[in-house]
Design an enzyme around this catalytic site. Structure first.
Site, PDB file in Angstrom:
ATOM      1  N   VAL A 276      -3.663   6.012  -1.367  1.00  0.00           N
ATOM      2  CA  VAL A 276      -4.852   5.323  -0.863  1.00  0.00           C
ATOM      3  C   VAL A 276      -5.062   5.617   0.627  1.00  0.00           C
ATOM      4  O   VAL A 276      -6.176   5.933   1.065  1.00  0.00           O
ATOM      5  CB  VAL A 276      -4.757   3.803  -1.116  1.00  0.00           C
ATOM      6  CG1 VAL A 276      -5.996   3.097  -0.568  1.00  0.00           C
ATOM      7  CG2 VAL A 276      -4.604   3.522  -2.610  1.00  0.00           C
TER       8      VAL A 276
ATOM      9  N   VAL B 157      -8.872  -5.349  -6.518  1.00  0.00           N
ATOM     10  CA  VAL B 157      -9.256  -5.532  -7.917  1.00  0.00           C
ATOM     11  C   VAL B 157     -10.326  -4.524  -8.304  1.00  0.00           C
ATOM     12  O   VAL B 157     -11.323  -4.369  -7.597  1.00  0.00           O
ATOM     13  CB  VAL B 157      -9.813  -6.956  -8.166  1.00  0.00           C
ATOM     14  CG1 VAL B 157     -10.151  -7.144  -9.640  1.00  0.00           C
ATOM     15  CG2 VAL B 157      -8.839  -8.014  -7.706  1.00  0.00           C
TER      16      VAL B 157
ATOM     17  N   GLY C 120     -10.636  -1.332  -8.268  1.00  0.00           N
ATOM     18  CA  GLY C 120     -10.845  -0.131  -7.467  1.00  0.00           C
ATOM     19  C   GLY C 120     -12.189  -0.049  -6.792  1.00  0.00           C
ATOM     20  O   GLY C 120     -12.510  -0.867  -5.926  1.00  0.00           O
TER      21      GLY C 120
ATOM     22  N   ASP D 188       0.228  -6.308 -13.637  1.00  0.00           N
ATOM     23  CA  ASP D 188      -0.779  -5.840 -12.685  1.00  0.00           C
ATOM     24  C   ASP D 188      -2.129  -6.508 -12.961  1.00  0.00           C
ATOM     25  O   ASP D 188      -2.817  -6.968 -12.040  1.00  0.00           O
ATOM     26  CB  ASP D 188      -0.899  -4.309 -12.785  1.00  0.00           C
ATOM     27  CG  ASP D 188      -2.015  -3.765 -11.916  1.00  0.00           C
ATOM     28  OD1 ASP D 188      -1.834  -3.723 -10.685  1.00  0.00           O
ATOM     29  OD2 ASP D 188      -3.082  -3.407 -12.467  1.00  0.00           O
TER      30      ASP D 188
ATOM     31  N   LYS E 163      -4.342  -9.164 -10.516  1.00  0.00           N
ATOM     32  CA  LYS E 163      -5.772  -9.033 -10.221  1.00  0.00           C
ATOM     33  C   LYS E 163      -6.545 -10.258 -10.703  1.00  0.00           C
ATOM     34  O   LYS E 163      -7.482 -10.719 -10.039  1.00  0.00           O
ATOM     35  CB  LYS E 163      -6.310  -7.762 -10.870  1.00  0.00           C
ATOM     36  CG  LYS E 163      -5.741  -6.492 -10.205  1.00  0.00           C
ATOM     37  CD  LYS E 163      -5.949  -5.258 -11.063  1.00  0.00           C
ATOM     38  CE  LYS E 163      -5.462  -3.996 -10.357  1.00  0.00           C
ATOM     39  NZ  LYS E 163      -5.388  -2.831 -11.276  1.00  0.00           N
TER      40      LYS E 163
ATOM     41  N   GLY F  25      -7.166   5.101  -8.328  1.00  0.00           N
ATOM     42  CA  GLY F  25      -7.300   6.487  -7.882  1.00  0.00           C
ATOM     43  C   GLY F  25      -7.644   6.501  -6.408  1.00  0.00           C
ATOM     44  O   GLY F  25      -8.258   5.580  -5.883  1.00  0.00           O
TER      45      GLY F  25
HETATM   46  N1  LIG Z   1      -3.099   4.221  -6.023  1.00  0.00           N
HETATM   47  C1  LIG Z   1      -4.124   3.532  -6.503  1.00  0.00           C
HETATM   48  O1  LIG Z   1      -4.904   4.026  -7.292  1.00  0.00           O
HETATM   49  C2  LIG Z   1      -4.332   2.106  -6.052  1.00  0.00           C
HETATM   50  C3  LIG Z   1      -5.471   1.415  -6.478  1.00  0.00           C
HETATM   51  C4  LIG Z   1      -5.708   0.110  -6.037  1.00  0.00           C
HETATM   52  C5  LIG Z   1      -4.791  -0.480  -5.210  1.00  0.00           C
HETATM   53  N2  LIG Z   1      -3.667   0.194  -4.821  1.00  0.00           N
HETATM   54  C6  LIG Z   1      -2.722  -0.492  -3.962  1.00  0.00           C
HETATM   55  O2  LIG Z   1      -2.696   0.169  -2.721  1.00  0.00           O
HETATM   56  C7  LIG Z   1      -1.392   0.075  -2.147  1.00  0.00           C
HETATM   57  C8  LIG Z   1      -0.890   1.469  -1.822  1.00  0.00           C
HETATM   58  O3  LIG Z   1      -0.850   2.223  -3.007  1.00  0.00           O
HETATM   59  P1  LIG Z   1      -0.625   3.806  -3.005  1.00  0.00           P
HETATM   60  O4  LIG Z   1      -0.906   4.256  -4.381  1.00  0.00           O
HETATM   61  O5  LIG Z   1      -1.369   4.420  -1.889  1.00  0.00           O
HETATM   62  O6  LIG Z   1       0.948   3.878  -2.748  1.00  0.00           O
HETATM   63  P2  LIG Z   1       1.791   5.155  -2.253  1.00  0.00           P
HETATM   64  O7  LIG Z   1       1.098   6.408  -2.586  1.00  0.00           O
HETATM   65  O8  LIG Z   1       3.172   4.923  -2.730  1.00  0.00           O
HETATM   66  O9  LIG Z   1       1.778   4.996  -0.659  1.00  0.00           O
HETATM   67  C9  LIG Z   1       2.537   4.020   0.007  1.00  0.00           C
HETATM   68  C10 LIG Z   1       2.597   4.386   1.469  1.00  0.00           C
HETATM   69  O10 LIG Z   1       3.345   3.396   2.174  1.00  0.00           O
HETATM   70  C11 LIG Z   1       4.342   4.049   2.944  1.00  0.00           C
HETATM   71  N3  LIG Z   1       5.521   3.216   3.088  1.00  0.00           N
HETATM   72  C12 LIG Z   1       6.349   2.761   2.123  1.00  0.00           C
HETATM   73  N4  LIG Z   1       7.352   2.068   2.663  1.00  0.00           N
HETATM   74  C13 LIG Z   1       7.196   2.109   4.003  1.00  0.00           C
HETATM   75  C14 LIG Z   1       7.937   1.636   5.103  1.00  0.00           C
HETATM   76  N5  LIG Z   1       9.059   0.949   4.935  1.00  0.00           N
HETATM   77  N6  LIG Z   1       7.465   1.862   6.359  1.00  0.00           N
HETATM   78  C15 LIG Z   1       6.334   2.564   6.555  1.00  0.00           C
HETATM   79  N7  LIG Z   1       5.575   3.057   5.532  1.00  0.00           N
HETATM   80  C16 LIG Z   1       6.009   2.842   4.282  1.00  0.00           C
HETATM   81  C17 LIG Z   1       4.668   5.308   2.191  1.00  0.00           C
HETATM   82  O11 LIG Z   1       5.274   6.232   3.071  1.00  0.00           O
HETATM   83  P3  LIG Z   1       5.714   7.683   2.526  1.00  0.00           P
HETATM   84  O12 LIG Z   1       4.416   8.401   2.239  1.00  0.00           O
HETATM   85  O13 LIG Z   1       6.457   8.280   3.679  1.00  0.00           O
HETATM   86  O14 LIG Z   1       6.531   7.433   1.300  1.00  0.00           O
HETATM   87  C18 LIG Z   1       3.296   5.731   1.721  1.00  0.00           C
HETATM   88  O15 LIG Z   1       2.624   6.440   2.726  1.00  0.00           O
HETATM   89  C19 LIG Z   1      -0.561  -0.692  -3.155  1.00  0.00           C
HETATM   90  O16 LIG Z   1      -0.573  -2.060  -2.824  1.00  0.00           O
HETATM   91  C20 LIG Z   1      -1.296  -0.489  -4.453  1.00  0.00           C
HETATM   92  O17 LIG Z   1      -1.107  -1.545  -5.374  1.00  0.00           O
HETATM   93  C21 LIG Z   1      -3.431   1.471  -5.228  1.00  0.00           C
END
Ligand SMILES: NC(=O)c1ccc[n+]([C@@H]2O[C@H](COP(=O)([O-])OP(=O)(O)OC[C@H]3O[C@@H](n4cnc5c(N)ncnc54)[C@H](OP(=O)(O)O)[C@@H]3O)[C@@H](O)[C@H]2O)c1
Ligand SMILES: NC(=O)c1ccc[n+]([C@@H]2O[C@H](COP(=O)([O-])OP(=O)(O)OC[C@H]3O[C@@H](n4cnc5c(N)ncnc54)[C@H](OP(=O)(O)O)[C@@H]3O)[C@@H](O)[C@H]2O)c1
Lengths: 441, 441
Positions: B17, B135, B137, B204, B208, B307
């Protein structure tokens, strides 16, 4: 705590929508006031006929016959224009905007015809014009385009925006009855106006398309720059044949933008939609809008497109936004492409050649040898290639009904084709053209 | 003209994200700045692993390993929490709110578990917490509930909120393959996490649902106060039998409020939806939400629920709202039922007896005489009346699969029934319960 500020609201028009707004705002008022931190007062309403009995009773001293006195009343920070039409409604809106008031309008015809003037007046005098109720009734589509999807550029927006047409088409499908019968019944039941033309000929949809195009692209496209076709010529044969091909028929507004070429096009026409698309199952008086943004992809919005309560819901959301603006001085973000949107040139109208699609053509021909060859030749001359030919039913003695679908072509080629077809001696009736909407999702 | 104010933004998390937000915000920045009348600066981003290669390149001096340093940086007026989880994410959010920053979060788990604390902290310190991306997206459902439908009280909200579950169920229908096969393939393709439980067991969706319930009703319902059931036990037999009855099966969150009794209930379970309902045709990774308000009726919202790009679209709309707040000092209207919503008592949880519906029960029984009579007796004991009984397929030697549907009953009666059925010696496997969702529209 200091006494909360009181924001006074005037309603110009106290008919279907006006009365709905009054009733629901009064009911929700305490809650809304608590959320906003201000008091809301429905101060005055204007009508044409002071003697008419109303469903919603309001004190006689709050009613006036003079809508302009409300527009010009400096104590009213919010003026709702719920009169309709483009004469008095325009005067009322201009007068209120000129004194810096916030005008809430449900009037798509007014916006389409005079939007440029109204928004320019608002800009000049510090007034604001909110119009959530002008398109798709209770569906918060204006807010979605303007705020929720602000990260996006809109490559395509299409929607079912007229409940009357959708109601008629739905009943035609469900009951197998002809257009004229259903229309007459819809009038009797109050689902269609005595003068149905605004709805069934596509003008109301076109007005709404104009509002959506302005929101998404910042320019006012008037109806004379659109393709506007209505539903009056759709027959049971069309509905049945479309169904056999896997399509439903809906009256759609379609707004397409080519960002590379910086071109825009707006059109309103009955469209064959693949039946697995959600908009194909939007039936009855419901509206549905499908919005494709370059970041979010396609999002779709469905709900009641008109009616006292759904429209009041939208007007009240504008009133609450207006009250929040007045309470804090916040301006609503300006509209993309509008004067403040400095980074891009306004789009020009796309030429008809660039409006591509597949087509459905129904025509009545003389039942004699060689007719199909003549038709195929005309189409080939314009490089319109035929995908299928059906002769769905026996027509009158000596004539045959013919349904053709085409491969990908464009509005220019198909228009020329239709004009030439109509000139063939073997073609008995001007052909009916429907678009096949294989929209990306 | 004076130089426009610059608003600085920090991203905690630069994964899926975070990178989407950076890329699309940079692309749209000039346009957004023109609309807002302020400059937007993506100033810093925090990650866990500073060495990891990223799709979106940003200057090394803008990246930090210390997310709290972003949360605490007074020059950053907007902090996006895009880390996930409920530990560091909570610390970061609290720290930023405590210094009065606006936090934009996509983290539904955090909101569900700590929402009350976070919003109270925001209120106390003048910070704000925006969460459009948490919620559904890219669908602007938070804005719709909070602003567009502000005139309404929400009697019912239901939706498909988890793209992974919907993707699996859609492929099971399309390919006729068993759950485990599709799940394994979904993992391989990146549509399901290595640990699938959060998605397929309904958690999940429950997070939401909790966010939507808060928005609509102002109280935080945690998952232990909900019914939460996942999709792992759904078989091809269920999908086929549901289809034969005219239903599709979707994992739904259902939030119902009885305003007269001032009771609320939140549940997540696979649900049979009549196939003519629009949500039944929301397939693949798409989400859909149906909202019934007392003024507007039912409106429905469909789009990509997750996404990189769709989620970024939602985060950016919050950033733009935050920038508008910062530019003008406007506060977002508070949430209904929240502390400022003085006029109503918070709702209590509805007892299970009041959660009514029709049910679908599949069970494996010994293939011997009298079994159906035993089952019917158990159901009659709990006043659950049977609508249909089918024996859809030959099960293993000596056993028979049995599918029952009921007339209107309630969650209390059906639970007791299921417990008693599981105790019958002739019942070989604990019965599977699905709800039949004949929701009003
Ligand atoms: N992906 C989706 O489609 C989606 C949709 C709706 C909501 N969300 C929500 O959005 C949020 C992020 O999701 P995402 O998919 O983007 O997750 P992700 O790809 O796993 O990204 C998480 C990020 O947080 C960083 N991080 C983790 N631990 C950390 C720490 N201790 N200190 C500093 N940075 C740290 C990670 O660093 P590294 O890159 O170095 O590992 C990464 O850059 C979540 O709450 C998720 O539920 C996601
Ligand atoms: N109805 C819907 O479902 C709907 C949905 C979306 C948008 N809209 C739009 O909302 C607007 C209002 O529609 P409506 O259905 O409420 O119309 P309506 O029922 O005909 O009400 C119009 C109101 O304006 C008043 N009025 C007319 N001429 C006037 C004059 N010269 N001076 C003062 N008052 C005057 C009428 O007074 P009397 O009552 O004395 O005749 C009436 O109260 C239109 O722009 C329409 O397009 C309507």
């Amino acid at each position: 705590m200091s006494t909360p500020k009181t924001i006074k609201i005037g309603l110009c028009g106290f008919g279907t929508v006006g009365q709905g707004v009054w009733q629901h705002l009064e009911r929700a008022r305490t809650d809304l006031e608590a959320r906003l931190g201000v008091k809301l007062e429905l101060a005055r309403a204007a009508v044409r006929d002071l003697k008419r009995a109303r469903d919603v009773a309001i004190p006689a001293d709050k009613i006036t016959g003079d809508a302009l006195s409300i527009a010009n009343d400096p104590s009213l920070a919010i003026v709702c224009e719920l009169i309709g039409g483009t004469t008095l409604a325009r005067e009322v809106t201009l007068a209120a905007l000129k004194r810096g008031a916030i005008v809430v309008s449900a009037n798509k015809a007014l916006l389409c015809d005079h939007g440029a003037e109204l928004f320019e007046t608002a800009r000049k005098h510090g007034g604001q014009l909110l119009f959530e109720a002008s398109v798709a009734g209770g569906i918060p589509i204006i807010k979605a385009l303007r705020e929720g999807l602000v990260a996006n550029r809109f490559t395509q927006i299409y929607g079912i925006l007229n409940g009357t047409c959708n109601y008629i088409l739905t009943r035609m499908v469900q009951e197998g009855a002809p257009y004229a019968t259903i229309l007459a019944d819809a009038k009797r039941l109050g689902y269609a106006e005595a003068d149905e033309s605004l709805d069934v000929d596509g003008w109301d949809t076109a007005h709404k398309a104009s509002v959506l195009a302005f929101l998404a692209h910042g320019v006012w496209i008037k109806t004379d720059k659109m393709i506007v076709e209505g539903i009056a010529k759709i027959t049971q044969a069309d509905l049945k044949h479309a169904a056999a091909l896997g399509y439903g028929i809906k009256l759609l507004a379609v707004i397409t933008r080519d960002f590379a070429a910086n071109q825009l096009f707006v059109r309103v026409h009955p469209t064959l939609i693949p039946e697995e698309r959600v908009l194909a199952s939007v039936n009855g008086v419901f509206n549905g809008v499908s919005v494709t943004g370059d970041v979010v992809g396609t999002t779709t919005y469905i709900g009641r497109g008109a009616g006292r309560d759904a429209t009041a819901s939208a007007v009240i959301s504008d009133i609450v936004d207006a009250a929040a603006i007045l309470a804090t001085g916040k301006a609503v973000p300006s509209i993309p492409g509008s004067s403040s949107y400095a980074s891009s040139q306004p789009p020009s109208l796309a030429p008809l050649e660039k409006i591509t699609g597949r087509y459905y053509v129904r025509t009545l021909v003389k039942d004699e040898p060689g007719v199909l060859a003549q038709i195929a030749t005309v189409m080939a001359n314009h490089k319109v290639s035929i995908a299928s030919v059906t002769q769905p039913e026996v027509a009158e003695e000596g004539t045959a009904s013919l349904i053709l679908t085409t491969h990908l072509s464009n509005e220019h080629a198909i228009r020329e084709t239709l004009a030439d077809l109509a000139r063939l001696p073997s073609v008995v009736e001007a052909p009916l053209l429907l678009r096949i909407g294989d929209f990306a999702e």
